[in-house]
Design an enzyme around this catalytic site. Structure first.
Site, PDB file in Angstrom:
ATOM      1  N   ASP A  42     -10.852  12.214  -9.394  1.00 36.33           N
ATOM      2  CA  ASP A  42     -12.060  12.511 -10.162  1.00 36.33           C
ATOM      3  C   ASP A  42     -13.243  11.724  -9.606  1.00 36.33           C
ATOM      4  OD1 ASP A  42     -13.546  13.732 -12.102  1.00 36.33           O
ATOM      5  OD2 ASP A  42     -12.487  12.848 -13.796  1.00 36.33           O
ATOM      6  N   GLU A  66     -18.924  11.360  -6.998  1.00 35.34           N
ATOM      7  CA  GLU A  66     -20.305  11.816  -6.828  1.00 35.34           C
ATOM      8  C   GLU A  66     -21.299  10.692  -7.121  1.00 35.34           C
ATOM      9  OE1 GLU A  66     -17.713  14.797  -8.976  1.00 35.34           O
ATOM     10  OE2 GLU A  66     -18.623  12.909  -9.592  1.00 35.34           O
ATOM     11  N   ASP A  86     -16.860  19.717 -15.417  1.00 36.79           N
ATOM     12  CA  ASP A  86     -17.036  19.639 -16.868  1.00 36.79           C
ATOM     13  C   ASP A  86     -17.844  20.821 -17.398  1.00 36.79           C
ATOM     14  OD1 ASP A  86     -15.762  17.287 -16.439  1.00 36.79           O
ATOM     15  OD2 ASP A  86     -17.467  16.000 -16.875  1.00 36.79           O
TER      16      ASP A  86
END
Length: 758
Positions: free
Chosen positions: A428, A431, A495
């Site tokens: 995950d 970024e 998300d």
């Protein structure tokens, strides 16, 4: 970025040195170097103005690169994308002061070298593709930034940008640029290639790929790991304006007779997609993000799936398998899982694979923080201190994957988890990577590392699994990516909200990513944010189980179906079992993607480029070569979809997956209403689809119970590859179907043929 105000004026504080002339050129082996300058009236015009050096190369056949350099004295600390290259496939013809012709296979670049007539034209078999016309190569100076200091006098500096504008034709449509959630057709949009954690409802994206494809049959890849700005008919309505900060810009024009061939060449250049183990095509279930769970909760979920006869292949432990504030320390929270190793063993005895969540950050409360600080494993500030913030984990640091020792350290902790019984990792984030006032171990440029960082993160994780499990049994589940990331699958959409609109934007994002070199993709079934109403849950289950990978996941609520009603359990069971019986088909389509770069999920126009009606479609897709899927985006079940023309058999009809007596005419629109037990899944005319209804799991015996669906007449004899579920790179058997009879040959007599259509 936008630098102009209309066709005639520049924005306040902007200066552009436009290149209009080829001053001189040099041909050396297969490379061409040109010195470009402004319009030349006399020799005095060579003074007090910029030049741009343009280098023309061809790394692979059918690909031509142009590198534009203003100042060549800059320090280049990288990083750089790893690109494949070969030689011996170019032809150069130069007529002095007139033209230069550069051929790479069927792709030609013609440069007008006549005085003050600078022009680039890229052409294929059907004529011009794109090029640089008047005032489309320039060096931009921006005096509105902090870089410009008025008291510097004659040494006053401007922030520099390289600008290249590529021509667009009438009706030309553009696609790709990574996983973008807005309209599938990118014309009229401004896109900045800069990885951000922005969810799925904005212009921000987790997976930014500076590569787009055109309906005219070419692609453009900008070879720059930092921020790249695209103005796609959003500044000049006849052009794509491409700009990067700094002194150089390199792009590649990639040609193909079809867009599939364009994508194939792009993946040959940047890296072929890797394959994944067959078990990964089964259903994944996660604990969800902020929900409370322990051994008893997880076991209850698994018992519920077993008791309801819902196949389940992978169980994923999301963030809170570790103690709060200690992400990542790679340790199961002993209060929730007092015997983690024993528990994982018991889960594996249920024939489940185990996935755990990780990210490249280490919170200050983690026992690993001091170890990483002491050994220099974290990204540092320019003063030598560890870069930290509180936005995710309190006082967190970021692992510096340019440090080989940090990579080994990180991998060793993963190996410890694999010793415990973990099969795969959800990688995950990656970024939220700082780029100002920091330094990397290897001296990489922080701005160029911002996007590139995710490639290093996923590479370390993926290669750690390969060293343990081998290539046939390794995959990760990643959120962020950049060019080359297709080598480290799988990726999911990030998300999204629990709405039909978010389900639709997720599909658009997935299709855009599939046009950017990736062959696998998944979404959070039911939506991540919020709790889906039962109807939405069931519709997303239908869609999610017709994606290459399928995962039930949420943020503050669980995604087990009986929470939403037992009818949701029925829908999920049917959808999972349908996907499992499609395993032979999926494995064959994935193998083709591995060899050629063609995605498993694909926009309609990629499969039917001759049908112009397919180019704007973004609420339906092809699942492999043979199955048209139109997800339902309404509670009441109304869905409108288009059935394309098929060049192989213009007389053939598409057939419903659920009712083989129901047919669809090519070239027609249909509106239907579906309950929760069906949706539009159409079988292509003239196709052969391998299935196996006897499979209980994707990794089971592929040949025992194998069937082939033959829809209508076949134009030619066909061969269907049956891929080995244990080694998805290998073919177990090739089934041959005769066009005259539509039956298998005598050698394949044990394979059942199901004839449908007319």
């Amino acid at each position: 970025m936008k630098f102009t105000e209309g066709m005639w004026r520049l924005r306040e504080g902007i200066r552009i040195d436009w290149m209009n002339n080829v001053e001189r050129l040099r041909v050396e082996n297969e490379n061409v170097e040109l010195l470009l300058n402004k319009f030349q009236r006399h020799r005095g015009d060579t003074l007090n103005s910029a030049t741009v050096t343009a280098s023309v190369t061809s790394p692979l056949e059918g690909i031509i690169g142009v590198k534009l350099v203003h100042w060549a004295g800059q320090v280049d600390n990288g990083p750089h994308y790893q690109l494949a290259s070969s030689s011996g496939h170019t032809k150069i013809n130069h007529e002095k002061t007139e033209t230069l012709s550069y051929d790479s296979g069927a792709l030609n670049l013609a440069i007008n070298t006549a005085p003050n007539e600078l022009d680039f034209v890229f052409s294929g078999a059907k004529g011009k593709l794109t090029g640089h016309s008047w005032r489309s190569i320039g060096y931009v100076g921006d005096q509105t930034t902090e870089k410009s200091q008025w008291d510097d006098g004659i040494f006053f500096e401007r922030q520099g940008y390289m600008l290249a504008a590529l021509d667009l034709g009438v009706g030309e449509k553009l696609y790709g640029l990574g996983e973008r959630f807005g309209p599938l057709v990118k014309n009229g949009q401004t896109v900045d290639i800069w990885n951000e954690d922005g969810g799925t409802s904005s212009e921000l994206a987790y997976k930014n790929i500076p590569f787009y494809v055109s309906s005219k049959g070419y692609g453009v890849f900008v070879n720059h790991p930092g921020k790249v700005s695209f103005e796609l008919q959003s500044e000049r309505t006849t052009r794509v304006n491409i700009s990067v900060p700094g002194e150089e810009l390199e792009y590649f024009i990639i040609y193909g007779e079809t867009l599939k061939e364009v994508i194939s060449r792009y993946t040959a250049l940047t890296g072929r997609p890797s394959l994944v183990p067959s078990w990964s095509y089964n259903l994944w279930l996660t604990t969800s993000f902020t929900t409370n769970y322990d051994e008893q909760t997880v076991t209850g979920f698994l018992d519920g799936f077993r008791d309801r006869d819902i196949p389940l292949g992978v169980f994923h432990f999301d963030s809170f398998w570790m103690k709060s504030y200690q992400w990542c320390d790679f340790e199961f929270d002993e209060e929730l899982f007092p015997d983690a190793g024993g528990y994982l063993k018991r889960l594996r005895e249920r024939d489940l694979k185990i996935s755990v969540w990780i990210n490249p950050y280490v919170g200050q409360a983690s026992p690993l923080f001091q170890e990483g600080k002491k050994n220099g494993y974290f990204i540092k500030r320019t003063d030598g201190s560890v870069w930290q913030w509180d936005l995710w984990q309190a006082g967190m640091a970021v692992v510096d994957f340019t440090n080989p020792d940090a990579c080994t350290w990180f991998s060793n902790h993963m190996q410890r988890l694999m010793d415990l019984g973990v099969d795969t990792f959800k990688t995950d984030f990656a970024e939220r990577i700082p780029y100002k006032n920091i330094q990397y171990h290897d001296g990489s440029d922080p701005a160029r590392m911002h996007n590139y960082y995710t490639l290093l993160f996923n590479k370390v994780v993926y290669e750690a699994m390969i060293s343990r499990y081998g290539k046939s049994n390794s995959l990760l589940f990643a959120r962020s990516s950049c060019p080359g990331g297709q080598v480290y699958p799988v990726h999911w959409g990030g998300d999204c909200e629990s709405t039909y609109e978010a389900m639709a934007e997720s599909l658009r994002g997935g299709l855009s990513l599939m046009l950017s070199g990736y062959i696998f993709w998944a979404s959070d079934i039911g939506g991540f944010e919020g709790t889906p109403p039962p109807a939405l849950y069931k519709r997303w289950v239908q869609f999610g189980l017709l994606s290459s990978h399928s995962r039930l996941h949420g943020s503050s609520s669980f995604r087990v179906p009986w929470i939403y009603g037992e009818d949701c359990s029925d829908v999920l069971r049917d959808c999972v079992k349908r996907k499992i019986l499609l395993t032979p088909y999926l494995l064959a389509e994935a193998l083709a993607g591995y060899n050629e770069g063609t995605p498993v999920m694909r926009p309609m126009f990629l499969e039917f480029p001759e049908d112009l009606n397919t180019y704007p479609l973004d609420t339906q897709y092809m699942f492999g070569s043979n199955l048209l899927v139109a997800p339902v985006f309404t509670d009441e079940g109304t869905v409108t979809f288009y059935v394309p023309h098929t060049p192989e058999d213009s007389q053939g009809k598409w057939v419903s997956w659920f009712d083989h007596s129901k047919t669809y005419e090519p070239g027609q629109w249909y509106t239907e209403t579906h309950g929760f037990d069906t949706l539009p899944i159409l079988i292509r005319p003239g196709s052969v689809t391998p299935i196996n209804p006897k499979l209980k799991a994707p990794q089971d015996d592929a040949l025992n119970g194998l069937e082939v669906l033959v829809n209508g007449s076949l134009a030619n004899d066909m061969a269907v590859q049956v891929v080995n579920p244990s080694k998805t790179h290998n073919v177990l058997k090739v089934i041959k179907i005769e066009s005259q009879s539509g039956n298998v040959t005598a050698d394949d007599a044990g394979v059942k043929v199901v004839r449908i259509g007319h």
